[in-house]
Enzyme design. Structure first.
Site, PDB file in Angstrom:
ATOM      1  N   ARG A  64       0.841  -1.186   0.000  1.00 16.53           N
ATOM      2  CA  ARG A  64       0.000   0.000   0.000  1.00 16.53           C
ATOM      3  C   ARG A  64       0.884   1.247   0.000  1.00 16.53           C
ATOM      4  O   ARG A  64       2.108   1.153   0.086  1.00 16.53           O
ATOM      5  CB  ARG A  64      -0.906   0.011   1.235  1.00 16.53           C
ATOM      6  CG  ARG A  64      -0.159  -0.368   2.509  1.00 16.53           C
ATOM      7  CD  ARG A  64      -0.757   0.176   3.763  1.00 16.53           C
ATOM      8  NE  ARG A  64      -0.685   1.625   3.809  1.00 16.53           N
ATOM      9  CZ  ARG A  64       0.408   2.315   4.132  1.00 16.53           C
ATOM     10  NH1 ARG A  64       1.542   1.699   4.397  1.00 16.53           N
ATOM     11  NH2 ARG A  64       0.381   3.629   4.162  1.00 16.53           N
ATOM     12  N   GLY A  65       0.242   2.421  -0.087  1.00 24.15           N
ATOM     13  CA  GLY A  65       0.968   3.678  -0.120  1.00 24.15           C
ATOM     14  C   GLY A  65       1.206   4.105  -1.554  1.00 24.15           C
ATOM     15  O   GLY A  65       1.699   3.319  -2.377  1.00 24.15           O
ATOM     16  N   ALA A  66       0.862   5.341  -1.864  1.00 24.21           N
ATOM     17  CA  ALA A  66       0.822   5.795  -3.249  1.00 24.21           C
ATOM     18  C   ALA A  66       2.096   5.512  -4.046  1.00 24.21           C
ATOM     19  O   ALA A  66       2.036   4.868  -5.101  1.00 24.21           O
ATOM     20  CB  ALA A  66       0.469   7.280  -3.292  1.00 24.21           C
ATOM     21  N   ARG A  98      -6.910  -0.278  -6.940  1.00 24.45           N
ATOM     22  CA  ARG A  98      -7.186   0.783  -5.949  1.00 24.45           C
ATOM     23  C   ARG A  98      -7.506   2.053  -6.739  1.00 24.45           C
ATOM     24  O   ARG A  98      -6.601   2.737  -7.220  1.00 24.45           O
ATOM     25  CB  ARG A  98      -5.974   1.044  -5.047  1.00 24.45           C
ATOM     26  CG  ARG A  98      -5.537  -0.094  -4.138  1.00 24.45           C
ATOM     27  CD  ARG A  98      -6.457  -0.369  -2.969  1.00 24.45           C
ATOM     28  NE  ARG A  98      -6.714   0.773  -2.118  1.00 24.45           N
ATOM     29  CZ  ARG A  98      -5.903   1.232  -1.157  1.00 24.45           C
ATOM     30  NH1 ARG A  98      -4.735   0.657  -0.954  1.00 24.45           N
ATOM     31  NH2 ARG A  98      -6.257   2.253  -0.409  1.00 24.45           N
ATOM     32  N   GLN A 212      -3.454   2.404  10.435  1.00 22.82           N
ATOM     33  CA  GLN A 212      -2.165   2.401   9.753  1.00 22.82           C
ATOM     34  C   GLN A 212      -1.155   3.336  10.413  1.00 22.82           C
ATOM     35  O   GLN A 212       0.053   3.162  10.242  1.00 22.82           O
ATOM     36  CB  GLN A 212      -2.356   2.735   8.277  1.00 22.82           C
ATOM     37  CG  GLN A 212      -3.043   1.594   7.543  1.00 22.82           C
ATOM     38  CD  GLN A 212      -3.284   1.894   6.077  1.00 22.82           C
ATOM     39  OE1 GLN A 212      -2.924   2.947   5.580  1.00 22.82           O
ATOM     40  NE2 GLN A 212      -3.908   0.965   5.387  1.00 22.82           N
ATOM     41  N   ASP A 253      -2.814  10.441  -2.019  1.00 26.00           N
ATOM     42  CA  ASP A 253      -3.017   9.368  -2.979  1.00 26.00           C
ATOM     43  C   ASP A 253      -3.401   9.896  -4.358  1.00 26.00           C
ATOM     44  O   ASP A 253      -3.201   9.215  -5.358  1.00 26.00           O
ATOM     45  CB  ASP A 253      -4.095   8.407  -2.471  1.00 26.00           C
ATOM     46  CG  ASP A 253      -3.562   7.524  -1.358  1.00 26.00           C
ATOM     47  OD1 ASP A 253      -3.171   6.386  -1.662  1.00 26.00           O
ATOM     48  OD2 ASP A 253      -3.504   7.971  -0.204  1.00 26.00           O
ATOM     49  N   ASN A 263      -6.491  11.972   0.542  1.00 23.52           N
ATOM     50  CA  ASN A 263      -5.592  11.238   1.425  1.00 23.52           C
ATOM     51  C   ASN A 263      -6.445  10.417   2.388  1.00 23.52           C
ATOM     52  O   ASN A 263      -7.675  10.528   2.398  1.00 23.52           O
ATOM     53  CB  ASN A 263      -4.667  12.204   2.183  1.00 23.52           C
ATOM     54  CG  ASN A 263      -3.522  11.488   2.870  1.00 23.52           C
ATOM     55  OD1 ASN A 263      -2.781  10.724   2.251  1.00 23.52           O
ATOM     56  ND2 ASN A 263      -3.371  11.705   4.163  1.00 23.52           N
ATOM     57  N   LYS A 264      -5.790   9.588   3.195  1.00 23.49           N
ATOM     58  CA  LYS A 264      -6.518   8.702   4.098  1.00 23.49           C
ATOM     59  C   LYS A 264      -7.563   9.497   4.906  1.00 23.49           C
ATOM     60  O   LYS A 264      -7.305  10.613   5.359  1.00 23.49           O
ATOM     61  CB  LYS A 264      -5.548   7.994   5.038  1.00 23.49           C
ATOM     62  CG  LYS A 264      -6.181   7.033   6.031  1.00 23.49           C
ATOM     63  CD  LYS A 264      -7.096   6.002   5.408  1.00 23.49           C
ATOM     64  CE  LYS A 264      -6.433   5.014   4.519  1.00 23.49           C
ATOM     65  NZ  LYS A 264      -5.651   4.004   5.235  1.00 23.49           N
TER      66      LYS A 264
END
Length: 380
Positions: A64-66, A98, A212, A253, A263-264
């Site tokens: 995960r993570g852009a 995603r 996270q 993201d 973003n999250k």
């Protein structure tokens, strides 16, 4: 197909975290990932032998993570090509795994384009596969270099905005080496401040859903001997009110053409709090996160996660009873609103830090100029 295997956690990365690597054992090439769903309790590797396994790893947030999603997507195309699978089909599945994270599609397209060009030029599937793999490896190296430049630009901006030093930084979600070919995005800036003796405290939001921040950012902060404190997301307001936050650093993201930042989920409330309390709200992301094809925040597709991520919790070695394999914390049948992201409008963003420089104030024109500079650097 994917297999899991435990490891000691020893490797050559500065933080000791083996996030992603390409290997070529006798039985055929594989992509090896650190399964981030198992952190911080244990470091377990996930071995992907085809693009379908990688798609599942992406959807489950094992990877995960852009920025890292872009790298993983490129390697996924190469994996399909090297192993003789249908590359176009694999690329489509990977790019759609995603929807909010634009870097995933960027990485997939880069390796896909290299494969197409080599295949058209040579007609040789082996050379085309090698071209896709070379593109993925180049993206991996470039992201590591971009991480260093983002950290330098971000630290300079912090010093400019907060000349007294002793920075107390609040961060959200996870933006360190677990999401990057290097040391990350927003976390890399905080880490640079720590190494230079200018970080007084890193406030770590636990970050719902999936915790996270608690599971991953605290894990990285501890490995780097940083002074950090974990807090629940809804405790951030009291920190601002007490004057304990000097700056907010988050990743992204997707950044729309007008500067809206996805973003999250929980990032937007932090931006509102920061504006009210006159605290800089800084977004740190590679230039590829800016998507000129997405005109504004309303055009960003926000991924909706399963409700059981909210209605259940998971814990090792504990019997489970919930639909998602966890311990129910809400009555059976409870409906949950569980967006993975929210969108912060550009007027609440103090600056966007990229490897190619800082955009402030955040405007459509400034972002367009940044993208043009970034394309020129890439071409040259």
């Amino acid at each position: 197909m994917a297999d899991r295997s435990a490891r000691s956690g020893e490797d050559n990365r500065p933080t000791g975290i083996p996030v992603l690597r390409w290997e070529e054992p006798p039985e055929g090439p594989v992509l090896v990932l650190l399964d981030q769903t198992r952190l911080p309790a244990e470091e377990v590797e996930l071995v992907c032998t085809d693009a379908a396994a990688l798609v599942e790893a992406i959807r489950s947030l094992a990877v995960r993570g852009a920025p890292l999603l872009g790298i993983a997507g490129a390697y996924g195309v190469a994996l399909a090509a090297v192993r003789g699978f249908e590359v176009e089909e694999a690329a489509a599945a990977l790019a759609g795994a995603r929807p909010t994270a634009v870097n995933l599609a960027v990485g997939v397209r880069r390796a896909q384009a290299a494969h197409r060009e080599a295949l058209a030029r040579t007609g040789d599937a082996r050379q085309a596969a090698e071209a896709a793999l070379s593109a993925a490896r180049a993206l991996h190296r470039e992201d590591a270099a971009a991480s260093e430049r983002m950290a330098a630009h971000g630290l300079a901006l912090l010093d400019e905005l907060l000349p007294a030093g002793g920075h107390r930084v609040l961060t959200h979600c996870n933006t360190g080496s677990l999401v990057s070919g290097g040391e990350g995005t927003a976390f890399a800036v905080a880490l640079a401040a720590h190494r230079s003796g200018r970080l007084r405290r890193l406030w770590v939001d636990e970050t719902r859903p999936l915790l996270q921040g608690a599971r991953l950012t605290a894990y990285e902060a501890a490995r780097n001997d940083m002074a950090y404190t974990l807090l629940t997301d809804n405790a951030a307001g009291s920190l601002f009110a007490a004057g304990e936050v000097d700056a907010v650093l988050i990743g992204a993201d997707r950044i729309a053409a007008d500067g809206s930042v996805a973003n999250k989920v929980g990032s937007y409330p932090l931006a509102v709090l920061a504006r009210y309390h006159h605290v800089p709200f800084i977004v740190v992301a590679p230039a590829t996160t800016v998507d000129p094809e997405t005109p504004d925040g309303a055009s960003i597709e926000v991924e909706q996660r399963p409700g059981y991520e909210v209605t259940e919790v998971t814990a090792p070695q504990v019997p489970v009873a919930g639909a998602g394999g966890g311990i129910p914390v809400a009555p059976l049948g409870t409906q949950a609103y569980n967006p993975a992201f929210d969108v912060t409008p550009p007027e609440l963003v103090t600056a966007i830090v990229t490897e190619d420089g800082v955009v402030s104030p955040v405007t459509t024109e400034a972002l367009a100029a940044l993208c043009a500079r970034s394309r020129q650097v890439t071409i040259s």
